[in-house]
Structure formats: C-alpha cells, structure tokens
Design a protein around this motif. Structure first.
Motif, PDB file in Angstrom:
ATOM      1  N   ARG A 170       0.849  -1.191   0.000  1.00 55.27           N
ATOM      2  CA  ARG A 170       0.000   0.000   0.000  1.00 55.27           C
ATOM      3  C   ARG A 170       0.884   1.241   0.000  1.00 55.27           C
ATOM      4  NH1 ARG A 170      -2.666  -0.611   4.486  1.00 55.27           N
ATOM      5  NH2 ARG A 170      -4.537  -1.539   3.624  1.00 55.27           N
ATOM      6  N   HIS A 171       0.555   2.169  -0.904  1.00 54.46           N
ATOM      7  CA  HIS A 171       1.312   3.413  -0.970  1.00 54.46           C
ATOM      8  C   HIS A 171       0.880   4.306   0.192  1.00 54.46           C
ATOM      9  CE1 HIS A 171       2.961   6.873  -3.667  1.00 54.46           C
ATOM     10  NE2 HIS A 171       3.772   6.541  -2.687  1.00 54.46           N
ATOM     11  N   ALA A 172       1.829   4.636   1.078  1.00 55.46           N
ATOM     12  CA  ALA A 172       1.487   5.372   2.301  1.00 55.46           C
ATOM     13  C   ALA A 172       0.884   6.743   1.982  1.00 55.46           C
ATOM     14  CB  ALA A 172       2.724   5.531   3.180  1.00 55.46           C
ATOM     15  N   SER A 173       1.390   7.415   0.936  1.00 56.94           N
ATOM     16  CA  SER A 173       0.950   8.786   0.705  1.00 56.94           C
ATOM     17  C   SER A 173      -0.413   8.871   0.010  1.00 56.94           C
ATOM     18  CB  SER A 173       2.008   9.559  -0.086  1.00 56.94           C
ATOM     19  OG  SER A 173       2.229   8.930  -1.327  1.00 56.94           O
ATOM     20  N   CYS A 174      -0.778   7.879  -0.828  1.00 56.92           N
ATOM     21  CA  CYS A 174      -2.076   7.980  -1.510  1.00 56.92           C
ATOM     22  C   CYS A 174      -3.034   6.847  -1.154  1.00 56.92           C
ATOM     23  CB  CYS A 174      -1.887   8.056  -3.030  1.00 56.92           C
ATOM     24  SG  CYS A 174      -1.550   6.459  -3.807  1.00 56.92           S
ATOM     25  N   GLY A 175      -2.551   5.816  -0.440  1.00 58.25           N
ATOM     26  CA  GLY A 175      -3.431   4.740   0.005  1.00 58.25           C
ATOM     27  C   GLY A 175      -3.667   3.655  -1.030  1.00 58.25           C
ATOM     28  N   HIS A 176      -3.121   3.844  -2.222  1.00 57.90           N
ATOM     29  CA  HIS A 176      -3.341   2.877  -3.304  1.00 57.90           C
ATOM     30  C   HIS A 176      -2.657   1.538  -3.003  1.00 57.90           C
ATOM     31  CE1 HIS A 176      -3.802   1.292  -7.315  1.00 57.90           C
ATOM     32  NE2 HIS A 176      -2.497   1.206  -7.467  1.00 57.90           N
ATOM     33  N   VAL A 177      -3.348   0.434  -3.312  1.00 56.84           N
ATOM     34  CA  VAL A 177      -2.813  -0.910  -3.097  1.00 56.84           C
ATOM     35  C   VAL A 177      -2.415  -1.517  -4.433  1.00 56.84           C
ATOM     36  CG1 VAL A 177      -3.404  -3.260  -2.354  1.00 56.84           C
ATOM     37  CG2 VAL A 177      -4.106  -1.295  -0.972  1.00 56.84           C
TER      38      VAL A 177
ATOM     39  N   GLN B  50       6.567   2.303  -9.991  1.00 61.10           N
ATOM     40  CA  GLN B  50       5.792   3.525  -9.915  1.00 61.10           C
ATOM     41  C   GLN B  50       4.413   3.218  -9.351  1.00 61.10           C
ATOM     42  OE1 GLN B  50       6.294   5.367 -13.600  1.00 61.10           O
ATOM     43  NE2 GLN B  50       5.735   7.396 -12.884  1.00 61.10           N
ATOM     44  N   CYS B  51       3.847   4.157  -8.613  1.00 61.64           N
ATOM     45  CA  CYS B  51       2.480   3.976  -8.119  1.00 61.64           C
ATOM     46  C   CYS B  51       1.536   4.211  -9.284  1.00 61.64           C
ATOM     47  CB  CYS B  51       2.185   4.966  -6.994  1.00 61.64           C
ATOM     48  SG  CYS B  51       0.475   4.879  -6.425  1.00 61.64           S
ATOM     49  N   SER B  52       0.675   3.224  -9.593  1.00 62.08           N
ATOM     50  CA  SER B  52      -0.188   3.367 -10.770  1.00 62.08           C
ATOM     51  C   SER B  52      -1.365   4.303 -10.492  1.00 62.08           C
ATOM     52  CB  SER B  52      -0.688   1.998 -11.248  1.00 62.08           C
ATOM     53  OG  SER B  52      -1.407   1.369 -10.223  1.00 62.08           O
ATOM     54  N   ASN B  53      -1.521   4.716  -9.244  1.00 56.85           N
ATOM     55  CA  ASN B  53      -2.582   5.675  -8.914  1.00 56.85           C
ATOM     56  C   ASN B  53      -2.066   7.114  -8.996  1.00 56.85           C
ATOM     57  OD1 ASN B  53      -5.106   6.662  -7.829  1.00 56.85           O
ATOM     58  ND2 ASN B  53      -4.014   6.943  -5.901  1.00 56.85           N
ATOM     59  N   CYS B  54      -1.020   7.433  -8.231  1.00 61.37           N
ATOM     60  CA  CYS B  54      -0.558   8.829  -8.158  1.00 61.37           C
ATOM     61  C   CYS B  54       0.669   9.098  -9.028  1.00 61.37           C
ATOM     62  CB  CYS B  54      -0.285   9.233  -6.710  1.00 61.37           C
ATOM     63  SG  CYS B  54       1.162   8.440  -5.996  1.00 61.37           S
ATOM     64  N   GLY B  55       1.248   8.050  -9.583  1.00 62.72           N
ATOM     65  CA  GLY B  55       2.354   8.258 -10.520  1.00 62.72           C
ATOM     66  C   GLY B  55       3.704   8.472  -9.880  1.00 62.72           C
TER      67      GLY B  55
HETATM   68 ZN   LIG Z   1       0.387   6.473  -4.892  1.00 60.13          ZN
END
Ligand SMILES: [Zn+2]
Ligand SMILES: [Zn+2]
Ligand SMILES: [Zn+2]
Length: 304
Positions: A159-166, A180-185
C-alpha cells in the motif's frame, strides 16, 4: 517355590528367556530386566548405552527403535541446519520446535529440518523475513500488506502510504525502488535522481571508484553498497538528473564508454566482491578524472 516367591515380589514374571536375549543382541540391544507388566522389557541400546522400555512383541517381531538415538538424530539435524533443538511438538508427531539464530521459535517438520541439514533447502524465520520486507517497503514509502494475490512468489501486495493505493509489486523492484504507483504516478522513473561518483578504499588498501545512479539519500547509498565497516567510502561528486529513467540511460552509456575506451580501468570483481554489494561498475582510481570529465559534459547538457 520359585514361581510363588517371584509372584509376591513383583506382579509379573521376571524370567528373561535366552531367545529374547538372542533377538535383542541381533537388533542392537541388551535386555536389562522385565518391567511394568508381563509384556515389557527394559532394553539397553548398544549405540547410545541408554535404556528404554519396549514391548516383547516388538522386540521379537520387528526392529525396536531407541528413542534416545532418534532424539540425537533430530538434534544433530537441527544443529546442521543452524538451529537449536527445543523439543517435540506435543500436538503433532511430525513437528518439533527449534530456536533460530535470531532467537525466534520456529515450528518445523522433522523432514524439512533434515533436508535443511543436508543443504537441500533453507530454514528461514518468517518473522524476521517479514520484518525485513516491511522495512524495505517503508524505506520506499510503502507498506507491506501480504503475499501476492496472484500467488507469484516474486511479488507482494503493498500500500502506498501517501495515496493509500494498493498494488502488486515485485519485491526486487521494491528493494531498488524501480517501480511507480499506478494511482498517483510517484516512482523512480519520474522522480529526480542523481549520478554519483564514490571513492572507495578497501580494507587491504586498494583505491577504487564507483560510478552509479541513485534517488536515495547518501546515507542509504552507503548502507546498500558497503558490506563491512572496513571499507572507507566517500561521495566525490553528484549530478542531479531530472528523472530516474534518464539517469539509468545516462549511467548505462557511461559504463559502456568506460569499458570500451578505458578497459584497463575496469576493476575485476574478485577484488571487491567481499566488501561491496555490486558486481560491476567499479573502476580503479586512475579513472577518476576521466569520469569527472564525462559528468561535467552531462551536467552541461542537463542544464541547457
Ligand atoms: Zn500512490
Ligand atoms: Zn540409543
Ligand atoms: Zn527471526
């Protein structure tokens, strides 16, 4: 009469028949006495010299197993596998408890520890392993949730701590930060990075240069690179690069050029394998000025 006098001193006969002794000797035991009831003998093991109780039926019809010798084998397996024996599992006869070098108690199958003792597989402490992977993730700003839902051994769920994306991410990429986070990039390819030149002095005195790229703070770079405290290391120069993606491409180009134009400056991996966690991209100190010149050219390009 003999029979009645025995009957008054014990509730079972004490006679040991010669054919029992013969069978016991043939199977690696001596008979000490009859015990418990008319069905049991106390056997002495010729291998370990300790005693155990066995049914006469077992002695005469199969091979009695000395429980002390079996336990000795389990302990020896544990030691060979780098563990400390901590006793059988009372719930399951195939399992026992072992103390790992980290101090944690591991419940393992005898068979598994035996294979580890033979070097066929590894006994890993899952608590320490999980802790290690959790640290790797938090160093990148992520949280380890658990195993990969698609059951790929090389992937985990984070889970990405800054945006919550899993997201599913390969553990190797989590270690290097190349994802890379596929939600926030947010991720390595878009984040700023830098090329660095590090000077290294090995324990035996050899002076080397490491050229690489990193998006990590310098302190972590040292931690990732150096295996021992004997190695002296110092970052001589860094060049900021707009993205990790570009940094990797530039870095690859530099190594290719150095290899082609200054093959004598490439340090052989045997020289530093025991001190550095890298397998290539290390040069002798005489390449320092050449590398500086290359970086100057890149800095000029990045600035324009
Ligand atoms: Zn993210
Ligand atoms: Zn024995
Ligand atoms: Zn552990």
């Amino acid at each position: 009469m003999t029979h009645t006098s025995i009957a008054t001193s014990a509730a079972f006969p004490l006679t040991i028949h010669p054919h029992w002794r013969a069978a016991a000797e043939a199977k690696g035991f001596g008979i000490l006495q009859r015990i418990k009831d008319r069905y049991h003998l106390l056997l002495s093991c010729h291998t370990c010299r300790r005693a155990h109780s066995s049914k006469i039926f077992v002695l005469m019809n199969s091979q009695p197993q000395c429980p002390h010798c079996i336990q000795d084998r389990w302990q020896a397996d544990a030691e060979a596998a780098g563990l400390k024996w901590a006793g059988r599992d009372p719930e399951d006869r195939h399992y026992a408890h072992y103390i790992a070098p980290c101090g944690h108690n591991l419940r393992r199958q005898f068979e598994m520890v035996k294979r580890a003792a033979e070097g066929v597989c590894d006994v890993r402490c899952e608590l320490c392993q999980q802790h290690k992977e959790q640290e790797e993730a938090s160093a990148q700003g992520w949280e380890l949730i658990g195993p990969d839902p698609n059951r790929n051994q090389n992937y985990r769920l984070y889970r990405h701590a800054s945006c919550g994306h899993v997201q599913r991410i390969a553990r190797a990429n989590m270690q290097t930060g190349r994802f890379q986070c596929s939600n926030c990039g947010e991720g390595w390819s878009s984040a700023p990075s830098f090329l660095y030149v590090m000077q290294l002095k090995l324990a035996k005195g050899a002076k080397l240069i490491k050229l690489g790229y990193s998006r990590d703070p310098i302190s972590r770079l040292y931690h990732q690179l150096l295996k021992t405290k004997e190695t002296e290391a110092q970052v001589l120069r860094t060049v900021p690069i707009s993205s990790g993606h570009t940094a990797v491409q530039i870095e690859k180009g530099l190594h290719a050029r150095l290899k082609a134009e200054h093959p004598d400056s490439v340090a052989p991996p045997d020289l530093y394998a025991h001190e550095l966690r890298v397998k290539s991209e290390v040069y002798f100190a005489d390449a320092t000025q050449v590398i500086f010149a290359m970086l100057d050219a890149i800095r000029a390009e990045e600035d324009t």
